[in-house]
Write an enzyme that holds these catalytic residues in place. Structure first.
Site, PDB file in Angstrom:
ATOM      1  N   CYS A 210       0.872  -1.186   0.000  1.00 19.32           N
ATOM      2  CA  CYS A 210       0.000   0.000   0.000  1.00 19.32           C
ATOM      3  C   CYS A 210       0.900   1.224   0.000  1.00 19.32           C
ATOM      4  CB  CYS A 210      -0.920  -0.008   1.213  1.00 19.32           C
ATOM      5  SG  CYS A 210      -1.828  -1.557   1.467  1.00 19.32           S
ATOM      6  N   ALA A 211       1.644   1.407  -1.070  1.00 14.29           N
ATOM      7  CA  ALA A 211       2.748   2.373  -1.085  1.00 14.29           C
ATOM      8  C   ALA A 211       2.289   3.823  -1.107  1.00 14.29           C
ATOM      9  CB  ALA A 211       3.652   2.100  -2.287  1.00 14.29           C
ATOM     10  N   GLY A 214       4.637   6.967  -1.568  1.00 11.43           N
ATOM     11  CA  GLY A 214       5.990   6.456  -1.439  1.00 11.43           C
ATOM     12  C   GLY A 214       6.788   6.856  -0.226  1.00 11.43           C
ATOM     13  N   LYS A 216       7.120   5.574   2.862  1.00 11.19           N
ATOM     14  CA  LYS A 216       7.841   4.449   3.457  1.00 11.19           C
ATOM     15  C   LYS A 216       8.685   3.721   2.409  1.00 11.19           C
ATOM     16  CE  LYS A 216       4.825   3.717   7.459  1.00 11.19           C
ATOM     17  NZ  LYS A 216       3.859   4.801   7.224  1.00 11.19           N
ATOM     18  N   ASP A 282       1.117  -1.344   4.872  1.00 16.40           N
ATOM     19  CA  ASP A 282       0.800  -0.084   5.557  1.00 16.40           C
ATOM     20  C   ASP A 282      -0.634   0.262   5.150  1.00 16.40           C
ATOM     21  OD1 ASP A 282       0.901   2.340   6.862  1.00 16.40           O
ATOM     22  OD2 ASP A 282       2.078   3.337   5.306  1.00 16.40           O
ATOM     23  N   CYS A 335      -1.827   3.727  10.886  1.00 16.94           N
ATOM     24  CA  CYS A 335      -1.749   4.960  11.672  1.00 16.94           C
ATOM     25  C   CYS A 335      -3.063   5.117  12.441  1.00 16.94           C
ATOM     26  CB  CYS A 335      -1.450   6.171  10.800  1.00 16.94           C
ATOM     27  SG  CYS A 335      -2.547   6.378   9.386  1.00 16.94           S
TER      28      CYS A 335
END
Length: 392
Positions: A210-211, A214, A216, A282, A335
């Site tokens: 789940c970029a 970008g 991470k 993520d 998060c």
């Protein structure tokens, strides 16, 4: 703008923000920027003052206010000087009647309060409504933290991340030479700690499932020393498209992007099944850990939306687990500080998967089941849940 006109502008913008929160529209920052693009008469002091009023009103109102005026009245009734500006002057708000509705104060919608992880108490919830610091991550491909500190004398090292810098509030990061050359990137210290703990190694195959844009991905590439392969995946073409200039500025050359069709991710990733050294999920989430930055997201989360998100998280965890090769790792991060998006998702994966929980090496946080919890009150970071597993 007169002080009363600033209050009226805040009321108008709050009405737009409330409508957007109810209908899934643009974020508060975007709406504020649009508003002032068509009002050139407003100077920089006016814009700052209006923005401050808006976010003060948002932070104090746990439930969605009935209107922009109710949101601002709730704040004004705690501040006599502000209440005096409801004076009916030209371009200012009308005086309130004694029985006019004002938004009550609160931390979050009542239904959401008991959904937080058991480790999260009232202090943590209060800290979620404070202002977030401005953190930068030093890009190892371009230099060290010592190099960055020499270029940025106003910066201070963050307390937990070995790559973190904390900047003064209001710093215009994109005007800094250190940013232009790719030495630093904006990233909350909590996100930095997750990337450091993920264990990406030079020469490995990493899938960032789940970029997004970008953030991470860039950090993982730096940990790999520019050696190996990262596949950055997302279902949002626009977000993936914003990654390219960031990769170029950072000097990252090992990333390939892959657009996924929601519901058909397994087919699109079939060539990587059982091959990855590291998979990062993520996952999309409620964002409860980021309320310091976007406090109006409290008003966007609904029971139905949370149900949809938790189903998506479980599905993405299952897909990610299938990509991990022998000896490889799966890292899950959200998060969010809600139990059902964090520790309960980890427990669910462990019931249906052969992956083995593996302790995280974290410079901050608290153990939460087989995962780890970062929070603003305990760690000074955004709120995150993160867990790691190994394929035997």
């Amino acid at each position: 703008m007169t002080p009363a006109a600033r209050v009226q502008a805040a009321i108008e913008l709050l009405a737009e923000i409330i409508a957007a929160a109810r209908g899934g529209g643009a974020a508060a920052d975007t709406l504020i920027a649009r508003y002032f693009r068509t009002r050139r008469y407003a100077g920089s002091k006016d814009r700052r003052a209006v923005r401050d009023l808006i976010f003060r009103a948002i932070r104090r109102a746990g439930e969605v206010p009935a209107s922009g005026r109710a949101a601002m009245l709730g704040l004004a009734r705690e501040d006599p000087a502000l209440l005096d500006l409801f004076d009916g002057s030209p371009h200012g708000p009308a005086a309130p009647s004694p029985d006019e509705e004002a938004a009550p104060a609160g931390l979050a919608p009542a239904w959401l309060l008991d959904r937080f992880d058991p480790l999260i108490g009232p202090e943590a919830l209060s800290a979620l409504l404070e202002r977030a610091p401005l953190d930068l991550r030093v890009n190892r491909l371009k230099g060290s933290r010592e190099t960055a500190l020499a270029e940025l004398p106003e910066a201070a090292p963050t307390p937990h991340s070995s790559l973190g810098l904390r900047m003064p509030e209001g710093t215009r990061v994109e005007t800094l030479p250190a940013w232009e050359t790719g030495l630093v990137e904006v990233q909350d210290e909590g996100s930095q700690l997750i990337c450091l703990a993920a264990g990406a190694r030079p020469g490995g195959l990493v899938v960032d499932l789940c970029a997004g844009a970008g953030g991470k991905t860039l950090a993982l590439a730096a940990e790999m020393g520019g050696q190996g392969r990262i596949l950055a995946c997302d279902a949002d073409r626009g977000r993936l498209g914003r990654m390219s200039p960031r990769l170029e500025r950072a000097g990252v050359t090992i990333v390939e992007s892959r657009l996924l069709d929601p519901g058909r991710e397994r087919a699109a990733l079939a060539d990587l099944a059982g091959a990855a050294d590291l998979v990062l999920v993520d996952a999309p989430c409620s964002g409860t850990g980021t309320w310091r930055r976007n406090p109006e997201t409290r008003w966007r989360t609904t029971p139905r939306r949370l149900e949809q998100l938790t189903a998506l998280q479980a599905r993405l965890l299952g897909i990610g687990a299938e990509l991990v090769g022998p000896g490889g790792h799966l890292v899950y991060a959200v998060c969010s500080l809600l139990a059902e998006e964090g520790r309960e998702q980890a427990q669910g994966l462990e019931r249906r998967s052969s992956l083995v929980p593996e302790p995280l090496i974290m410079a901050a946080g608290r153990a939460a089941g087989s995962g780890w919890l970062l929070s603003p009150d305990h760690d000074g970071t955004d709120g995150f849940f993160v867990a790691r597993w190994r394929r035997p």
